[in-house]
Structure formats: structure tokens, C-alpha cells
Design a protein around this motif. Sequence first.
Motif, PDB file in Angstrom:
ATOM      1  N   LYS A  46       0.782  -1.378  -0.065  1.00  0.00           N
ATOM      2  CA  LYS A  46       0.123  -0.042  -0.002  1.00  0.00           C
ATOM      3  C   LYS A  46       0.834   1.282   0.029  1.00  0.00           C
ATOM      4  O   LYS A  46       0.452   2.357  -0.649  1.00  0.00           O
ATOM      5  CB  LYS A  46      -0.879   0.023   1.131  1.00  0.00           C
ATOM      6  N   ARG A  47       1.997   1.048   0.606  1.00  0.00           N
ATOM      7  CA  ARG A  47       3.099   2.390   0.938  1.00  0.00           C
ATOM      8  C   ARG A  47       3.733   2.645  -0.501  1.00  0.00           C
ATOM      9  O   ARG A  47       3.887   3.662  -1.031  1.00  0.00           O
ATOM     10  CB  ARG A  47       3.791   2.177   1.866  1.00  0.00           C
ATOM     11  N   ARG A  48       4.352   1.267  -0.900  1.00  0.00           N
ATOM     12  CA  ARG A  48       5.362   1.374  -1.911  1.00  0.00           C
ATOM     13  C   ARG A  48       4.873   1.002  -3.407  1.00  0.00           C
ATOM     14  O   ARG A  48       5.529   1.322  -4.439  1.00  0.00           O
ATOM     15  CB  ARG A  48       6.579   0.402  -1.473  1.00  0.00           C
ATOM     16  N   GLY A  49       3.647   0.473  -3.426  1.00  0.00           N
ATOM     17  CA  GLY A  49       3.174  -0.132  -4.718  1.00  0.00           C
ATOM     18  C   GLY A  49       3.209  -1.389  -5.015  1.00  0.00           C
ATOM     19  O   GLY A  49       4.448  -1.910  -4.307  1.00  0.00           O
ATOM     20  N   VAL A  50       2.688  -1.862  -5.902  1.00  0.00           N
ATOM     21  CA  VAL A  50       2.858  -3.429  -6.007  1.00  0.00           C
ATOM     22  C   VAL A  50       3.904  -3.452  -7.568  1.00  0.00           C
ATOM     23  O   VAL A  50       3.484  -3.007  -8.783  1.00  0.00           O
ATOM     24  CB  VAL A  50       1.328  -4.144  -6.583  1.00  0.00           C
ATOM     25  N   PRO A  51       5.247  -4.101  -7.495  1.00  0.00           N
ATOM     26  CA  PRO A  51       5.512  -4.599  -8.617  1.00  0.00           C
ATOM     27  C   PRO A  51       5.150  -5.257  -9.750  1.00  0.00           C
ATOM     28  O   PRO A  51       4.411  -6.204  -9.279  1.00  0.00           O
ATOM     29  CB  PRO A  51       6.761  -5.211  -8.115  1.00  0.00           C
ATOM     30  N   ARG A  52       4.895  -4.974 -11.015  1.00  0.00           N
ATOM     31  CA  ARG A  52       4.313  -5.279 -12.059  1.00  0.00           C
ATOM     32  C   ARG A  52       5.227  -6.479 -12.825  1.00  0.00           C
ATOM     33  O   ARG A  52       4.534  -7.264 -13.629  1.00  0.00           O
ATOM     34  CB  ARG A  52       3.718  -4.278 -13.058  1.00  0.00           C
ATOM     35  N   GLU A  53       6.474  -5.936 -12.935  1.00  0.00           N
ATOM     36  CA  GLU A  53       7.408  -6.823 -13.699  1.00  0.00           C
ATOM     37  C   GLU A  53       8.709  -6.760 -12.951  1.00  0.00           C
ATOM     38  O   GLU A  53       8.903  -5.994 -12.027  1.00  0.00           O
ATOM     39  CB  GLU A  53       7.490  -6.252 -15.109  1.00  0.00           C
ATOM     40  N   PRO A  54       9.669  -7.698 -13.163  1.00  0.00           N
ATOM     41  CA  PRO A  54      10.944  -7.786 -12.457  1.00  0.00           C
ATOM     42  C   PRO A  54      11.724  -6.475 -12.171  1.00  0.00           C
ATOM     43  O   PRO A  54      12.271  -6.126 -11.214  1.00  0.00           O
ATOM     44  CB  PRO A  54      11.645  -8.805 -13.064  1.00  0.00           C
TER      45      PRO A  54
ATOM     46  N   LEU B 281      11.547  -4.043  -9.231  1.00  0.00           N
ATOM     47  CA  LEU B 281      12.062  -4.468  -7.893  1.00  0.00           C
ATOM     48  C   LEU B 281      13.239  -3.639  -7.573  1.00  0.00           C
ATOM     49  O   LEU B 281      13.371  -3.407  -6.329  1.00  0.00           O
ATOM     50  CB  LEU B 281      12.394  -5.865  -8.021  1.00  0.00           C
ATOM     51  N   ARG B 282      13.848  -3.035  -8.638  1.00  0.00           N
ATOM     52  CA  ARG B 282      14.746  -1.951  -8.408  1.00  0.00           C
ATOM     53  C   ARG B 282      14.332  -0.882  -7.468  1.00  0.00           C
ATOM     54  O   ARG B 282      15.094  -0.161  -6.939  1.00  0.00           O
ATOM     55  CB  ARG B 282      15.481  -1.452  -9.765  1.00  0.00           C
ATOM     56  N   SER B 283      13.199  -0.508  -7.392  1.00  0.00           N
ATOM     57  CA  SER B 283      12.389   0.519  -6.571  1.00  0.00           C
ATOM     58  C   SER B 283      11.885  -0.112  -5.510  1.00  0.00           C
ATOM     59  O   SER B 283      11.419   0.881  -4.707  1.00  0.00           O
ATOM     60  CB  SER B 283      11.702   1.646  -7.468  1.00  0.00           C
ATOM     61  N   HIS B 284      12.312  -1.121  -5.008  1.00  0.00           N
ATOM     62  CA  HIS B 284      11.700  -1.608  -3.702  1.00  0.00           C
ATOM     63  C   HIS B 284      12.782  -2.123  -2.758  1.00  0.00           C
ATOM     64  O   HIS B 284      14.011  -2.423  -3.084  1.00  0.00           O
ATOM     65  CB  HIS B 284      10.905  -2.878  -4.159  1.00  0.00           C
ATOM     66  N   ALA B 285      12.371  -2.352  -1.591  1.00  0.00           N
ATOM     67  CA  ALA B 285      13.116  -2.838  -0.462  1.00  0.00           C
ATOM     68  C   ALA B 285      13.252  -4.175  -0.503  1.00  0.00           C
ATOM     69  O   ALA B 285      12.193  -4.794  -0.661  1.00  0.00           O
ATOM     70  CB  ALA B 285      12.708  -2.367   1.030  1.00  0.00           C
TER      71      ALA B 285
ATOM     72  N   ARG C 249      11.723 -14.551 -13.932  1.00  0.00           N
ATOM     73  CA  ARG C 249      11.542 -14.768 -15.305  1.00  0.00           C
ATOM     74  C   ARG C 249      11.003 -13.785 -15.975  1.00  0.00           C
ATOM     75  O   ARG C 249       9.826 -13.199 -15.475  1.00  0.00           O
ATOM     76  CB  ARG C 249      10.880 -16.294 -15.590  1.00  0.00           C
ATOM     77  N   ARG C 250      11.207 -13.709 -17.198  1.00  0.00           N
ATOM     78  CA  ARG C 250      10.374 -12.843 -18.278  1.00  0.00           C
ATOM     79  C   ARG C 250       9.885 -13.543 -19.566  1.00  0.00           C
ATOM     80  O   ARG C 250      10.880 -14.092 -20.170  1.00  0.00           O
ATOM     81  CB  ARG C 250      11.076 -11.273 -18.755  1.00  0.00           C
ATOM     82  N   GLY C 251       8.858 -14.463 -19.552  1.00  0.00           N
ATOM     83  CA  GLY C 251       8.447 -15.418 -20.424  1.00  0.00           C
ATOM     84  C   GLY C 251       9.390 -16.594 -19.922  1.00  0.00           C
ATOM     85  O   GLY C 251       9.207 -17.067 -18.791  1.00  0.00           O
TER      86      GLY C 251
ATOM     87  N   VAL D  12       3.896 -11.661  -4.902  1.00  0.00           N
ATOM     88  CA  VAL D  12       3.847 -10.779  -6.031  1.00  0.00           C
ATOM     89  C   VAL D  12       4.605 -11.186  -7.230  1.00  0.00           C
ATOM     90  O   VAL D  12       5.271 -12.432  -7.164  1.00  0.00           O
ATOM     91  CB  VAL D  12       4.436  -9.205  -5.715  1.00  0.00           C
ATOM     92  N   LEU D  13       4.375 -10.922  -8.701  1.00  0.00           N
ATOM     93  CA  LEU D  13       5.095 -11.367  -9.511  1.00  0.00           C
ATOM     94  C   LEU D  13       5.136 -13.189  -9.668  1.00  0.00           C
ATOM     95  O   LEU D  13       6.095 -13.519 -10.181  1.00  0.00           O
ATOM     96  CB  LEU D  13       6.552 -10.872  -9.475  1.00  0.00           C
TER      97      LEU D  13
END
Length: 319
Positions: free
Chosen positions: A171-179, A182-186, A204-206, A256-257
Motif C-alpha cells: 500500500k505504501r510502496r506500490g505493487v511491482p508489475r514486472e521484475p 523491484l529496483r525501486s523496492h526494499a 523470469r520474463r517469459g 507478487v510477480l
Amino acid sequence: MDSLGALSAFVHAAQARSFTVAGRQLGVSSSAIGKAVARMEERLGVRLLHRSTRTITLTPEGALFLERCRRIFAEVEAAELELARTQGAPSGKLRVSMPLAGMLMMPALCAFMRAYPEVELDLDFTDRLVDVIEEGFDAVVRAGEIDDSRLMARTLGTFRLKLVGAPGYFKRRGVPREPGDLRSHACLHHRYATSGKLEPWPLRRGRKRVEMELPTTAVANTIEPLIHMAEQGLGIACLPDFAIRQKLDDGALVTVLEGHTHHAGLFRILWPSSRYVSPKLRVFVDFMAQHLFPASAGATRSRAQRGSGTLNELSKEIT
């Protein structure tokens, strides 16, 4: 019987390369071990061990004698096992090496202790690759492949690594949608105790594996602190599903992810190969196989879906 005692002192000292460790294993002083070996050397008229201030090593004669002693004790053990099979309930000390994550297996271990109170568990928690036979373990529980022709193995269950965090964190930091998000997350990382390297996240991406440098907000060499930090909303952690099932069920953590992670792991129990398996070891192997991962694949999928549903609702609130 005195001779068997001296042989036992020699075998333990030779395997441990230490009179002190051998004494601790047999419940006597190191000097008692040293004197027993010295008396046996005098009786045989040959030196079995080289002593130094730091360690002891086998002489060529000692190495030959050790192999013969092992065969002697294997026969004694086989005779005892045959008798034990006629005596009812399993009993005696069972020395087992568990991974550091084995602390999370304590519910199954405690249930075993209640079911078989006459079996004395001697548990050693470590992630180092122990030598089951040389170090005198009855069994070892480990993840991954272990290739040792001297050991028997049985699969205990499978697990997956999942990326999880607390609902409040997302809720505070947002939900990562793709790998890349994660660079902007703790990110909370597990460090292998044996190699000192960070455990890679199975991104994985695909069908392609994604390798990237992630933030290292915190690092721990056991996963219990990572579970606690994630639950407290301090970041995202990559954790085995068996360790967080209850927290996913309760909603304390959400995944997530899911579409960008791919991992399948295996836990096995291994023990020295022998014609005879002691009653205490047999019931331990059977019990752990039945109780360590009691959830069915369908139940696991159901939990994952419930966790994803919680996250989907959370995502709608954020957006």
C-alpha cells in the motif's frame, strides 16, 4: 567388552581427528580416550595414530585397522537391530542433521517426539555439506541433489520460492508489475551460510531468466529473520512456500510477480546404506515423509490463489 570399548574410542578418535571430540561423543574425558588408544597400541605393538598439538592423523596401519573396526561395529549393529525388531517400540538416540531452515520444520519434529517418546533426537542445524557416515549421523535432511552412492534417499516433499511482502508495504510502496520494478523496492535477501553468496531470486520474463542487481535492504543467513522483516512491512523477501503457508493463509503476507517467478525445489532425507535399517530410523523417515509436507498440491494451489486474490484486491485499491 573392554576391547570393544577401546575399539570404539579408537574409531571415534580416528573419525573426529580429535580426542576431545571423541570424548564428548562418548561422554568421557579426552584423556580417557587417549589412554584407551595408547593401551591398544601397546597391546598390538603398532602405532595407530600420529599425535600433534592441534590434530591427530591415521598411520597407514591405523587406516587399515579403522576399516576392519568399522566392519566389526557394523556386524554388532546388525545383531542389535535384529534383536531390536523383536522388542516393540523404537528407542535410542537418533542423530540427525537438518538445514538451518529446519527450525521451520519443528512442528513435524515435535509431533514425532510426542508419537515416539522413547526416541532421543540429537539435532544439528547447519547448511554445510556434512559427511553423514564420517560424522556419525543417522540421517540428514537437505534440499537439492546429493550424489553419494553410500547413501539411501527418500523424497520428503517439494517447495517453491515465492516473492512476498506485507499488504501494508505494498500500500505504501506500490505493487511491482514486472521484475524491473523491484529496483525501486526494499529487497530482503538470504545469504548462503556455506558460500557467503546471496541466493538468487528465480525471476523470469517469459521463458528467459532475468538477472539483475537488486537493492540489498537487509541480508540474513537464515530465513526466519526475513519472514519477520517481511511481515513487519520492511520489504519484499524471496521465501520457500512451506515456511510461509500459514502467513499466506492469514493474509499477513501476500505474493507478487507470480507470473514472473519459476522455481521448484526438493527436500530429501538421506541415511547410510545398509542391509538393516533400525526401527528408530525407519519410523523417523516414514513420519517425516508423511508429516513434513502434509498439504496436497491442490491445497497449495488453493492457498496461492487466495494469496493472489488478496493482492489483486490490494492492487485495485492502489490504482
